[in-house]
Design an enzyme around this catalytic site. Sequence first.
Site, PDB file in Angstrom:
ATOM      1  N   ARG A  26       0.821  -1.217   0.000  1.00 40.21           N
ATOM      2  CA  ARG A  26       0.000   0.000   0.000  1.00 40.21           C
ATOM      3  C   ARG A  26       0.855   1.267   0.000  1.00 40.21           C
ATOM      4  O   ARG A  26       0.495   2.266   0.620  1.00 40.21           O
ATOM      5  CB  ARG A  26      -0.957   0.025   1.197  1.00 40.21           C
ATOM      6  CG  ARG A  26      -2.016  -1.053   1.171  1.00 40.21           C
ATOM      7  CD  ARG A  26      -3.194  -0.634   0.308  1.00 40.21           C
ATOM      8  NE  ARG A  26      -4.124  -1.745   0.160  1.00 40.21           N
ATOM      9  CZ  ARG A  26      -5.305  -1.825   0.771  1.00 40.21           C
ATOM     10  NH1 ARG A  26      -5.708  -0.873   1.541  1.00 40.21           N
ATOM     11  NH2 ARG A  26      -6.077  -2.856   0.554  1.00 40.21           N
ATOM     12  N   ARG A  30      -3.676   6.543   0.985  1.00 42.47           N
ATOM     13  CA  ARG A  30      -4.207   7.735   1.658  1.00 42.47           C
ATOM     14  C   ARG A  30      -3.242   8.479   2.571  1.00 42.47           C
ATOM     15  O   ARG A  30      -3.528   9.612   2.963  1.00 42.47           O
ATOM     16  CB  ARG A  30      -5.475   7.362   2.436  1.00 42.47           C
ATOM     17  CG  ARG A  30      -6.675   7.206   1.511  1.00 42.47           C
ATOM     18  CD  ARG A  30      -7.867   6.673   2.246  1.00 42.47           C
ATOM     19  NE  ARG A  30      -7.576   5.325   2.744  1.00 42.47           N
ATOM     20  CZ  ARG A  30      -8.371   4.648   3.563  1.00 42.47           C
ATOM     21  NH1 ARG A  30      -9.479   5.189   4.009  1.00 42.47           N
ATOM     22  NH2 ARG A  30      -8.044   3.434   3.947  1.00 42.47           N
ATOM     23  N   ARG A  39      -7.442  11.111  -5.816  1.00 39.82           N
ATOM     24  CA  ARG A  39      -8.612  10.321  -5.415  1.00 39.82           C
ATOM     25  C   ARG A  39      -9.873  11.181  -5.469  1.00 39.82           C
ATOM     26  O   ARG A  39     -10.927  10.728  -5.914  1.00 39.82           O
ATOM     27  CB  ARG A  39      -8.335   9.788  -4.005  1.00 39.82           C
ATOM     28  CG  ARG A  39      -9.415   9.076  -3.315  1.00 39.82           C
ATOM     29  CD  ARG A  39      -9.525   7.650  -3.828  1.00 39.82           C
ATOM     30  NE  ARG A  39     -10.501   6.933  -3.029  1.00 39.82           N
ATOM     31  CZ  ARG A  39     -11.806   7.153  -3.090  1.00 39.82           C
ATOM     32  NH1 ARG A  39     -12.291   8.028  -3.927  1.00 39.82           N
ATOM     33  NH2 ARG A  39     -12.638   6.481  -2.312  1.00 39.82           N
ATOM     34  N   ASP A  76      -7.052  -3.076  -7.480  1.00 39.95           N
ATOM     35  CA  ASP A  76      -7.572  -3.699  -6.253  1.00 39.95           C
ATOM     36  C   ASP A  76      -7.882  -5.161  -6.529  1.00 39.95           C
ATOM     37  O   ASP A  76      -8.228  -5.527  -7.654  1.00 39.95           O
ATOM     38  CB  ASP A  76      -8.819  -2.971  -5.744  1.00 39.95           C
ATOM     39  CG  ASP A  76      -9.099  -3.340  -4.292  1.00 39.95           C
ATOM     40  OD1 ASP A  76      -8.521  -2.708  -3.394  1.00 39.95           O
ATOM     41  OD2 ASP A  76      -9.859  -4.305  -4.053  1.00 39.95           O
ATOM     42  N   TYR A 153     -14.875 -12.172  -0.123  1.00 38.71           N
ATOM     43  CA  TYR A 153     -15.617 -10.934  -0.446  1.00 38.71           C
ATOM     44  C   TYR A 153     -16.834 -11.245  -1.316  1.00 38.71           C
ATOM     45  O   TYR A 153     -17.885 -10.625  -1.177  1.00 38.71           O
ATOM     46  CB  TYR A 153     -14.706  -9.929  -1.159  1.00 38.71           C
ATOM     47  CG  TYR A 153     -13.690  -9.314  -0.228  1.00 38.71           C
ATOM     48  CD1 TYR A 153     -14.025  -8.231   0.582  1.00 38.71           C
ATOM     49  CD2 TYR A 153     -12.410  -9.825  -0.118  1.00 38.71           C
ATOM     50  CE1 TYR A 153     -13.115  -7.671   1.460  1.00 38.71           C
ATOM     51  CE2 TYR A 153     -11.477  -9.277   0.760  1.00 38.71           C
ATOM     52  CZ  TYR A 153     -11.837  -8.204   1.547  1.00 38.71           C
ATOM     53  OH  TYR A 153     -10.941  -7.654   2.420  1.00 38.71           O
TER      54      TYR A 153
HETATM   55  O1  1CP Z   1       0.217   0.647  -3.242  1.00 33.90           O
HETATM   56  C1  1CP Z   1      -0.629  -0.265  -3.239  1.00 33.90           C
HETATM   57  O2  1CP Z   1      -0.426  -1.356  -2.701  1.00 33.90           O
HETATM   58  C2  1CP Z   1      -1.931   0.072  -3.880  1.00 33.90           C
HETATM   59  C3  1CP Z   1      -2.639  -1.022  -4.638  1.00 33.90           C
HETATM   60  C4  1CP Z   1      -3.614  -1.860  -3.794  1.00 33.90           C
HETATM   61  C5  1CP Z   1      -3.447  -3.215  -3.442  1.00 33.90           C
HETATM   62  C6  1CP Z   1      -2.233  -4.100  -3.670  1.00 33.90           C
HETATM   63  C7  1CP Z   1      -4.889  -1.459  -3.318  1.00 33.90           C
HETATM   64  C8  1CP Z   1      -5.478  -0.109  -3.421  1.00 33.90           C
HETATM   65  N1  1CP Z   1      -5.517  -2.558  -2.779  1.00 33.90           N
HETATM   66  C9  1CP Z   1      -4.661  -3.634  -2.826  1.00 33.90           C
HETATM   67  C10 1CP Z   1      -4.918  -5.011  -2.375  1.00 33.90           C
HETATM   68  C11 1CP Z   1      -6.107  -5.299  -1.528  1.00 33.90           C
HETATM   69  N2  1CP Z   1      -7.373  -4.779  -1.595  1.00 33.90           N
HETATM   70  C12 1CP Z   1      -6.096  -6.293  -0.521  1.00 33.90           C
HETATM   71  C13 1CP Z   1      -4.916  -7.198  -0.209  1.00 33.90           C
HETATM   72  C14 1CP Z   1      -3.878  -6.517   0.620  1.00 33.90           C
HETATM   73  C15 1CP Z   1      -4.256  -6.222   2.054  1.00 33.90           C
HETATM   74  O3  1CP Z   1      -4.552  -7.159   2.803  1.00 33.90           O
HETATM   75  O4  1CP Z   1      -4.211  -5.030   2.411  1.00 33.90           O
HETATM   76  C16 1CP Z   1      -7.385  -6.328   0.064  1.00 33.90           C
HETATM   77  C17 1CP Z   1      -7.855  -7.219   1.206  1.00 33.90           C
HETATM   78  C18 1CP Z   1      -8.198  -5.369  -0.633  1.00 33.90           C
HETATM   79  C19 1CP Z   1      -9.639  -5.095  -0.392  1.00 33.90           C
HETATM   80  C20 1CP Z   1      -9.871  -3.678  -0.048  1.00 33.90           C
HETATM   81  N3  1CP Z   1      -9.722  -2.634  -0.935  1.00 33.90           N
HETATM   82  C21 1CP Z   1     -10.214  -3.126   1.209  1.00 33.90           C
HETATM   83  C22 1CP Z   1     -10.325  -3.907   2.516  1.00 33.90           C
HETATM   84  C23 1CP Z   1     -11.693  -4.144   2.981  1.00 33.90           C
HETATM   85  C24 1CP Z   1     -11.712  -4.970   4.259  1.00 33.90           C
HETATM   86  O5  1CP Z   1     -12.004  -6.172   4.166  1.00 33.90           O
HETATM   87  O6  1CP Z   1     -11.441  -4.420   5.328  1.00 33.90           O
HETATM   88  C25 1CP Z   1     -10.335  -1.734   1.064  1.00 33.90           C
HETATM   89  C26 1CP Z   1     -10.730  -0.708   2.094  1.00 33.90           C
HETATM   90  C27 1CP Z   1      -9.988  -1.443  -0.300  1.00 33.90           C
HETATM   91  C28 1CP Z   1      -9.889  -0.096  -0.933  1.00 33.90           C
HETATM   92  C29 1CP Z   1      -8.518   0.316  -1.351  1.00 33.90           C
HETATM   93  N4  1CP Z   1      -7.720  -0.389  -2.247  1.00 33.90           N
HETATM   94  C30 1CP Z   1      -6.541   0.284  -2.467  1.00 33.90           C
HETATM   95  C31 1CP Z   1      -6.598   1.490  -1.670  1.00 33.90           C
HETATM   96  C32 1CP Z   1      -5.522   2.536  -1.628  1.00 33.90           C
HETATM   97  C33 1CP Z   1      -7.814   1.480  -0.970  1.00 33.90           C
HETATM   98  C34 1CP Z   1      -8.308   2.574  -0.008  1.00 33.90           C
HETATM   99  C35 1CP Z   1      -9.519   3.260  -0.533  1.00 33.90           C
HETATM  100  C36 1CP Z   1      -9.405   4.707  -0.943  1.00 33.90           C
HETATM  101  O7  1CP Z   1      -8.375   5.258  -1.334  1.00 33.90           O
HETATM  102  O8  1CP Z   1     -10.448   5.339  -0.839  1.00 33.90           O
END
Ligand code: 1CP
Length: 346
Positions: A26, A30, A39, A76, A153
């Site tokens: 990540r 944010r 964003r 994602d 999911y």
């Molecule tokens: O730099 C990076 O890594 C950005 C790329 C990236 C990656 C590799 C994002 C952007 N998401 C992911 C993988 C991801 N997405 C995972 C596996 C890694 C981990 O465990 O953290 C998972 C479980 C998700 C699902 C997901 N996407 C959630 C989690 C929900 C939960 O179950 O609690 C959320 C909140 C997101 C949104 C998201 N994806 C990525 C970002 C930066 C965000 C935040 C949202 C935003 O900016 O508004």
Amino acid sequence: MNYNNKKLLKTLQGHKFNTPPVWLMRQAGRYLPEYREVRKQAGSFLDLCYNPTLTTEVTLQPLRRFNLDGAILFADILLIPNALGQHLEFKEGIGPILEPLKNNEDIENLRNTEDIHSTLEPVYEAVTNIRSKLETNITFIGFAGSPWTVATYMIEGKGSKDHIKTKTFMLNYPQVFKKLIVKIQDATIEYLSKQIEAGVDVIKLFDSWANSLPAIYIEKYSLEPMKVIAKEIKKRFPNIPVIVFPRGIGPMYKKFAMVKEFDCVAVDSSIDLDWAKKNIQKEIVIQGNLDPAYLISGGKELVEGTLNIVNKFSSSGHIFNLGHGITPDAKIHNVELLLKTIKEKN
Ligand code: 1CP
């Protein structure tokens, strides 16, 4: 592909350096004001994911600020369910919301694997763009979720802590559940193949919820589907390394280190370093595992915690990373301190 000075890729191929290559899960996100700006501009999170110009920008943002060895594609893990036809939205302050799969019919109604690309085309375009803009010393990481984590999911319809619905489904309807796993697995192979053709150097599979599985199911539903994916990727693209991250599984990590189709096992912060050195790093390149909280607290603890990991894993293959993703309240000067601590270590 230009392998020029790609320290991260070369570490995965067995080369050894004075200090480990480093990237951060990540790393785009944010905690960066410039990310929050893009964003806002994009509208919804999915609009951002499907906009190649903007995803290129946010992928490159952390590389402009920090001395990182890797770039991870901004996308994602939930784009696969979306491309398979499942409705998906990211709600502000809540997270992902999907129309949950309830039965065999819902699974039968998902799109065919070959039909996912029309939705995912902007991601492939972003990969091509990013590739053309990356410095030749930076390793480009593509990724997908593991079939198990993506299935949680698709069945829960949202994030969950205990995944009770998914596990009950798995136990009550094993054949239908297996069909879903194979569906995600096949779609993931095609998705990752396109990412590779468009220019990524390395693949990472995120199994963030592997720890929810009862231990006796970890091989069947976490390890096996990731192994099938890695095996097919290696058949199609023999030089592309695969990193797996089955999060939170304790001693079961050892089973993953023994799989010849995997090139690196990423471990979370709960794993004891001495145990990991003996049981994982002896077999395979290890990635990890600083707790993301150190990037909020900073100071002496951050420096010592970082050096402890670097020193412990210094004798063979190691990629420095966190044990899980950076949190939105991580401090930029702490990321700088982390990188300085690693890069200037002698
Ligand atoms: O730099 C990076 O890594 C950005 C790329 C990236 C990656 C590799 C994002 C952007 N998401 C992911 C993988 C991801 N997405 C995972 C596996 C890694 C981990 O465990 O953290 C998972 C479980 C998700 C699902 C997901 N996407 C959630 C989690 C929900 C939960 O179950 O609690 C959320 C909140 C997101 C949104 C998201 N994806 C990525 C970002 C930066 C965000 C935040 C949202 C935003 O900016 O508004």
